[in-house]
Design a protein around this motif. Sequence first.
Motif, PDB file in Angstrom:
ATOM      1  N   ASP A 228       0.838  -1.194   0.000  1.00 46.46           N
ATOM      2  CA  ASP A 228       0.000   0.000   0.000  1.00 46.46           C
ATOM      3  C   ASP A 228       0.879   1.253   0.000  1.00 46.46           C
ATOM      4  OD1 ASP A 228      -1.519   2.208   1.810  1.00 46.46           O
ATOM      5  OD2 ASP A 228      -2.956   1.051   0.639  1.00 46.46           O
ATOM      6  N   ARG A 229       0.573   2.184  -0.872  1.00 46.81           N
ATOM      7  CA  ARG A 229       1.432   3.362  -1.017  1.00 46.81           C
ATOM      8  C   ARG A 229       1.406   4.262   0.209  1.00 46.81           C
ATOM      9  NH1 ARG A 229       0.549   5.573  -7.227  1.00 46.81           N
ATOM     10  NH2 ARG A 229       1.419   3.741  -8.309  1.00 46.81           N
ATOM     11  N   LYS A 230       0.240   4.356   0.865  1.00 49.40           N
ATOM     12  CA  LYS A 230       0.122   5.258   2.000  1.00 49.40           C
ATOM     13  C   LYS A 230       0.708   4.674   3.265  1.00 49.40           C
ATOM     14  CE  LYS A 230      -3.954   7.772   0.340  1.00 49.40           C
ATOM     15  NZ  LYS A 230      -5.372   8.147   0.634  1.00 49.40           N
ATOM     16  N   ALA A 231       0.244   3.479   3.642  1.00 45.55           N
ATOM     17  CA  ALA A 231       0.641   2.900   4.930  1.00 45.55           C
ATOM     18  C   ALA A 231       1.753   1.877   4.797  1.00 45.55           C
ATOM     19  CB  ALA A 231      -0.574   2.260   5.604  1.00 45.55           C
ATOM     20  N   GLY A 232       2.044   1.464   3.571  1.00 44.73           N
ATOM     21  CA  GLY A 232       2.977   0.364   3.380  1.00 44.73           C
ATOM     22  C   GLY A 232       4.368   0.627   3.902  1.00 44.73           C
ATOM     23  N   ALA A 233       4.891   1.848   3.725  1.00 42.22           N
ATOM     24  CA  ALA A 233       6.274   2.141   4.131  1.00 42.22           C
ATOM     25  C   ALA A 233       6.437   2.006   5.637  1.00 42.22           C
ATOM     26  CB  ALA A 233       6.651   3.547   3.673  1.00 42.22           C
ATOM     27  N   SER A 234       5.524   2.583   6.402  1.00 43.81           N
ATOM     28  CA  SER A 234       5.591   2.477   7.857  1.00 43.81           C
ATOM     29  C   SER A 234       5.421   1.038   8.308  1.00 43.81           C
ATOM     30  CB  SER A 234       4.503   3.355   8.491  1.00 43.81           C
ATOM     31  OG  SER A 234       4.413   3.122   9.881  1.00 43.81           O
ATOM     32  N   LEU A 235       4.490   0.319   7.668  1.00 48.90           N
ATOM     33  CA  LEU A 235       4.250  -1.075   8.040  1.00 48.90           C
ATOM     34  C   LEU A 235       5.463  -1.930   7.712  1.00 48.90           C
ATOM     35  CD1 LEU A 235       2.122  -2.992   9.198  1.00 48.90           C
ATOM     36  CD2 LEU A 235       1.318  -3.386   6.859  1.00 48.90           C
ATOM     37  N   ARG A 236       6.108  -1.676   6.564  1.00 51.23           N
ATOM     38  CA  ARG A 236       7.307  -2.436   6.210  1.00 51.23           C
ATOM     39  C   ARG A 236       8.404  -2.236   7.239  1.00 51.23           C
ATOM     40  NH1 ARG A 236       5.963  -0.691   0.967  1.00 51.23           N
ATOM     41  NH2 ARG A 236       7.491   0.987   1.000  1.00 51.23           N
ATOM     42  N   GLU A 237       8.548  -1.012   7.701  1.00 45.60           N
ATOM     43  CA  GLU A 237       9.593  -0.732   8.688  1.00 45.60           C
ATOM     44  C   GLU A 237       9.322  -1.477   9.998  1.00 45.60           C
ATOM     45  OE1 GLU A 237      11.606   3.104  10.989  1.00 45.60           O
ATOM     46  OE2 GLU A 237      10.139   3.406   9.392  1.00 45.60           O
ATOM     47  N   ARG A 238       8.076  -1.463  10.441  1.00 47.16           N
ATOM     48  CA  ARG A 238       7.760  -2.100  11.711  1.00 47.16           C
ATOM     49  C   ARG A 238       7.799  -3.623  11.619  1.00 47.16           C
ATOM     50  NH1 ARG A 238       2.247   0.502  13.487  1.00 47.16           N
ATOM     51  NH2 ARG A 238       1.913   0.526  11.236  1.00 47.16           N
ATOM     52  N   ILE A 239       7.228  -4.170  10.550  1.00 43.58           N
ATOM     53  CA  ILE A 239       7.260  -5.625  10.396  1.00 43.58           C
ATOM     54  C   ILE A 239       8.688  -6.100  10.182  1.00 43.58           C
ATOM     55  CG2 ILE A 239       6.629  -7.504   8.827  1.00 43.58           C
ATOM     56  CD1 ILE A 239       3.885  -6.388   8.627  1.00 43.58           C
ATOM     57  N   GLY A 240       9.462  -5.358   9.413  1.00 42.21           N
ATOM     58  CA  GLY A 240      10.864  -5.720   9.220  1.00 42.21           C
ATOM     59  C   GLY A 240      11.624  -5.750  10.528  1.00 42.21           C
ATOM     60  N   ALA A 241      11.342  -4.781  11.415  1.00 39.68           N
ATOM     61  CA  ALA A 241      12.015  -4.740  12.710  1.00 39.68           C
ATOM     62  C   ALA A 241      11.660  -5.951  13.564  1.00 39.68           C
ATOM     63  CB  ALA A 241      11.651  -3.454  13.443  1.00 39.68           C
TER      64      ALA A 241
END
Length: 426
Positions: A228-241
């Motif tokens: 998702d363009r809006k929420a995807g970046a933040s979610l990727r960072e948190r899930i990646g962590a």
Amino acid sequence: MLLSFRVANHRSIREETELSLVATELNEHTARETGARSEGRPVSVLPAVGIYGANASGKSNVLNALRFMRGAVLDSFAVWNSRSTIPREPFALAEEAREETSFFEVDLLLGKNRIRYTYGFELSDERVEAEWLHAYPSGRRQIWFDREADRPDDEGGEFRFPGTGLKGQKDLIVTSTRPDALFLTVGATLNNPALAAVHRWFVDNLWLVTSGGDVPHRTEWTRQKLTDRKAGASLRERIGALLAAADLGITGLTLDPESGEVQLLHRTADGPPRPLDFWDQESLGTHAWFAFLGPLFHVLDRGGVLLADELDSSLHPILAAEVLRLFQDRGANPRPAQLVFTTHDATLLGPSVAERPLDRDQVWIALKEATGESRLYPIVAASKARRDDNLERRYLHGHYGGIPRVTSGEIARQIALIEEGLRATA
């Protein structure tokens, strides 16, 4: 926020049973203040509760009852009309239970002003026998509506709207409500703004996570959210962590620039991290953790309620404990979101206060009676659990109930006797 849930005559739950998420005086540090008051006292809510019990004790049926209530609120108007009977599941081990109603009720705190609502209903096979919604906007109860079907030929039931609490057009909702449909569902369908908050809570909450066949669905849902363009970046960072913190050999995740597919990056001994094929090369444990993280952050972001059946089957005990601490942490879970889970994992009770992620009032026991009925009670009601008790050891030793009544070695002896009998008759 969910304050409590009451249910009767659903699956193994025969008599009325309550699961409370209201903190008690025994709570040490996990409860959250709500700003609401009851009988002059402040109300604090628990961000997590765990249900323990032997196999087939009814733990999962508590979560199933919550999911059934959600499904009724969402589907009674559009879906139940196509069925010959209401799809309830009354207690099956007593003939008379089929003739009794099934009962469901929640207490909620909703909105910025933390207004309390009590909503519930009773169902027979043919119709909604009763339904009610009460609100407490100023601390005192307002009956927004009460519905009751008194006579066998009473088509839609009798509706009462005492006072002026429920705003908006009511006559149209009443005439549009079939005997087998919920007034709340119909009212929300007809865009009654006063009913929208309670209905929306059911739409947005009670996601059930299991250790079974829903893992592929949750995995794909999480992968789509990451793009998702809006929420995807933040979610990727948190899930990646969290993937990296789980000691799975993963350093993070990325999106394939051509296909848009999510790739998990793994440490290597001789160079930069490398991706593995998600479906063919990642372990089942990685799939389970990844699939859990999507719903986890979904409810954390919204302050919702997540249901996790057999949390210990999906996650290693250390990861399960970290999930609990995530819900308990005020910085990581400020809204707060809530977790209701079932488990056999006694390590989550901890041998000491410092080592356990749960307070005493966050632990519940499901017990199967000789009649086949399930009973649910908090661990503090089973014994006067002292603050410094080793809850893990005392639970495993049967002080609180909810463990299998099996003597050590009994199963092996029974099988040995059967084998001996078979040999003697051969």
